[in-house]
Scaffold this motif. Structure first.
Motif, PDB file in Angstrom:
ATOM      1  N   GLN A 157       0.839  -1.192   0.000  1.00 46.47           N
ATOM      2  CA  GLN A 157       0.000   0.000   0.000  1.00 46.47           C
ATOM      3  C   GLN A 157       0.879   1.250   0.000  1.00 46.47           C
ATOM      4  N   SER A 181      -8.540   4.748   2.417  1.00 43.19           N
ATOM      5  CA  SER A 181      -8.204   3.345   2.158  1.00 43.19           C
ATOM      6  C   SER A 181      -7.161   3.227   1.045  1.00 43.19           C
ATOM      7  N   ASP A 184      -1.710   4.603   3.464  1.00 40.85           N
ATOM      8  CA  ASP A 184      -1.501   4.436   4.905  1.00 40.85           C
ATOM      9  C   ASP A 184      -0.678   5.612   5.424  1.00 40.85           C
TER      10      ASP A 184
END
Length: 523
Positions: free
Chosen positions: A4, A27, A30
């Motif tokens: 991510q 989402s 991070d």
């Protein structure tokens, strides 16, 4: 598995990090919260940098500032392309903004930051990062396919080229190796010649001794002149070095600026700073001794210290004589008047004489309070409690003279203090500060804790202390007042010394600041 996208938020205030996490919650990426520049550097060293889309960096932080942290980040090749946005509420001047862009940021935002604007900027950088990663992956795939096609062609010509290349390499290697050997031989000869000249002409005492038996291989002229020993020591293991206890010392290991004594041939004992190094001479391990004679320098320093002490004693004696002579002159005048006129001592003169005697006694009492061996009864005390108990007295004195007192007391743990001495120190310094200011001035009393000290700050808004007088502060009988003995500040320095504290003074035409630093763990 694809990792991510990450956003680094660096700020020393936890509430700011919570705000950033709330604004940037998504989402799609991070948010990593870090509370110092050092923590950010450690994170970048441990984690891969190619998944970081942007860094949000606070400017003002304890330890490494935001500017210093970004400079260190940009020095690492893997992190040079990471976009950085500075966030600050303090460093808003154009100089700070320009410095932020200079160190490598792409934006410089002032707090409070508009949440939607910040979110849009971060989303833009995340999209740019994702597009960059896609382009990078496509480029790598295209490059791999190109390499595969070129590999087939390369292998066809490799066999023929390899034979030609090996022949050329062999010829070049032979030429380079021959040249290297010639250069190395010339450098070795030059190095040996330079070392020989330096060894012979050096003003330092130099000797070469074989290891491990420490027999002398050679000594230079300076060594011979200082020690009195000549070529007769060559081949012997004569040890003329002594340690601080005046015992023979065997310096067979490497030392740096070791203070030693050496005994000359005539029996004189001199002092030197010895350094040693292991060297190779004709494939033989030897120890090089280099000593700098400091005998005369030590004598000069001792004499200067003695003269300084005599000068201080003279100044103190002159001060005592001056201060005591004034009341004694007054008393002697009255007594001589009564003696010459054969009159009885009138009662109205007796209080004047007693007042002058009390003044002389006070001067002697203050002088004796400077004694280093004065008993100090120290126990765990909180300096804020002592100041708060004195604050009404200080404020009353300030109000009477049309001045103000500003108290700022931070958290301070208990330390070893003598309550009476601390009251005397605080009152002396506060009264000095009030006396130095004009009507309307403010005296600031502040306490706080740093990593190793409890700090007491006393600052006034007076006209300051001249630079030539700063180094004399704390000297008995030195004063800048029209009236005064000059013992008050000297007593403060004496009290600080008994508490293992230091006093730092800074002064400008707008006022003077005293910083008294008390160690957290007194020894």
């Amino acid at each position: 598995m694809e990792q991510q996208v990450k956003i680094l938020a660096v700020d020393d205030r936890y509430e700011n990090l919570l705000a950033l996490n709330s604004i940037l919650a998504s989402s799609s990426y991070d948010v990593i919260s870090l509370q110092s520049g050092e923590e950010a550097l450690r994170y970048l060293l441990k984690e891969p940098a190619d998944h970081i889309a942007v860094i949000l960096m606070d400017v003002q932080m304890p330890g490494l500032s935001g500017f210093e942290t970004v400079e260190l980040i940009k020095q690492r090749k893997a992190c040079q392309d990471i976009p950085i946005i500075f966030l600050t509420a303090l460093s808003t001047s154009i100089e700070h903004v320009l410095r932020g862009y200079h160190v490598g940021s792409i934006d410089y935002l002032f707090k409070p930051v508009h949440p939607k604007m910040l979110r849009m900027k971060v989303d833009g950088f995340v999209n740019m990062h994702l597009n960059h990663q896609k382009l990078k992956a496509q480029s790598e795939l295209l490059h791999k396919r190109t390499l595969d096609l070129e590999e087939t062609n390369r292998k066809l010509a490799e066999a023929e080229e390899k034979l030609i290349e090996q022949n050329l390499l062999l010829e070049n290697w032979v030429e380079e190796r021959t040249s290297e050997l010639v250069d190395a031989h010339e450098k070795l000869m030059n190095s040996q010649e330079h070392f020989k000249k330096m060894f012979i002409l050096s003003p330092s005492l130099m000797a070469i001794r074989r290891l491990p038996e420490l027999t002398y291989l050679d000594v230079n002229e300076s060594w011979k002149q200082h020690t009195g020993y000549g070529d007769e020591v060559i081949g012997t293991a004569l040890n003329i070095m002594r340690d601080d206890a005046n015992n023979p010392a065997n310096y067979g290991d490497i030392v740096r600026n070791e203070k030693v004594r050496y005994v000359t041939k005539s029996g004189d004992i001199r002092t030197a700073l010895l350094s040693t190094e292991i060297i190779d001479i004709e494939d033989e391990k030897c120890l090089l001794h280099v000593a700098v004679d400091i005998t005369e320098s030590l004598r000069f320093e001792t004499e200067m210290a003695r003269l300084a002490q005599l000068n201080l004693v003279g100044e103190m004696a002159a001060g005592i004589a001056h201060e005591i002579r004034n009341p004694m002159t007054t008393i002697r005048g009255f007594l001589q008047l009564f003696q010459e006129n054969d009159r009885h001592m009138q009662k109205e003169y007796i209080p004047i004489m007693l007042e002058e005697l009390d003044r002389a006694n006070d001067i002697i009492t203050e002088y004796l309070s400077l004694a280093k061996n004065k008993q100090s009864y120290q126990r765990p005390e909180n300096i804020n409690r002592i100041i708060e108990s004195l604050l009404p007295l200080i404020q009353a004195e300030a109000v009477m003279s049309g001045k103000h007192v500003n108290g700022q007391f931070g958290y301070c743990p208990e330390i070893q203090l003598d309550d009476k001495e601390m009251r005397q120190l605080i009152l002396n310094m506060c009264m000095n500060g009030l006396e130095s200011m004009n009507i309307g001035g403010t005296l600031t009393i502040e306490t706080y804790q740093d990593p190793e000290h409890v700090v007491l700050l006393i600052a006034d808004e007076g006209s300051g202390i001249r630079t030539e007088h700063l180094e004399k502060l704390g000297r008995p009988f030195f004063t800048t007042k029209d009236e005064g003995t000059g013992l008050g500040l000297a007593i403060c320095y004496s009290i600080a010394a008994r508490h293992h504290a230091t006093i730092e003074v800074s002064s400008t035409p707008n006022g003077t600041t005293f910083l008294i630093r008390f160690p957290l763990h007194s020894t």
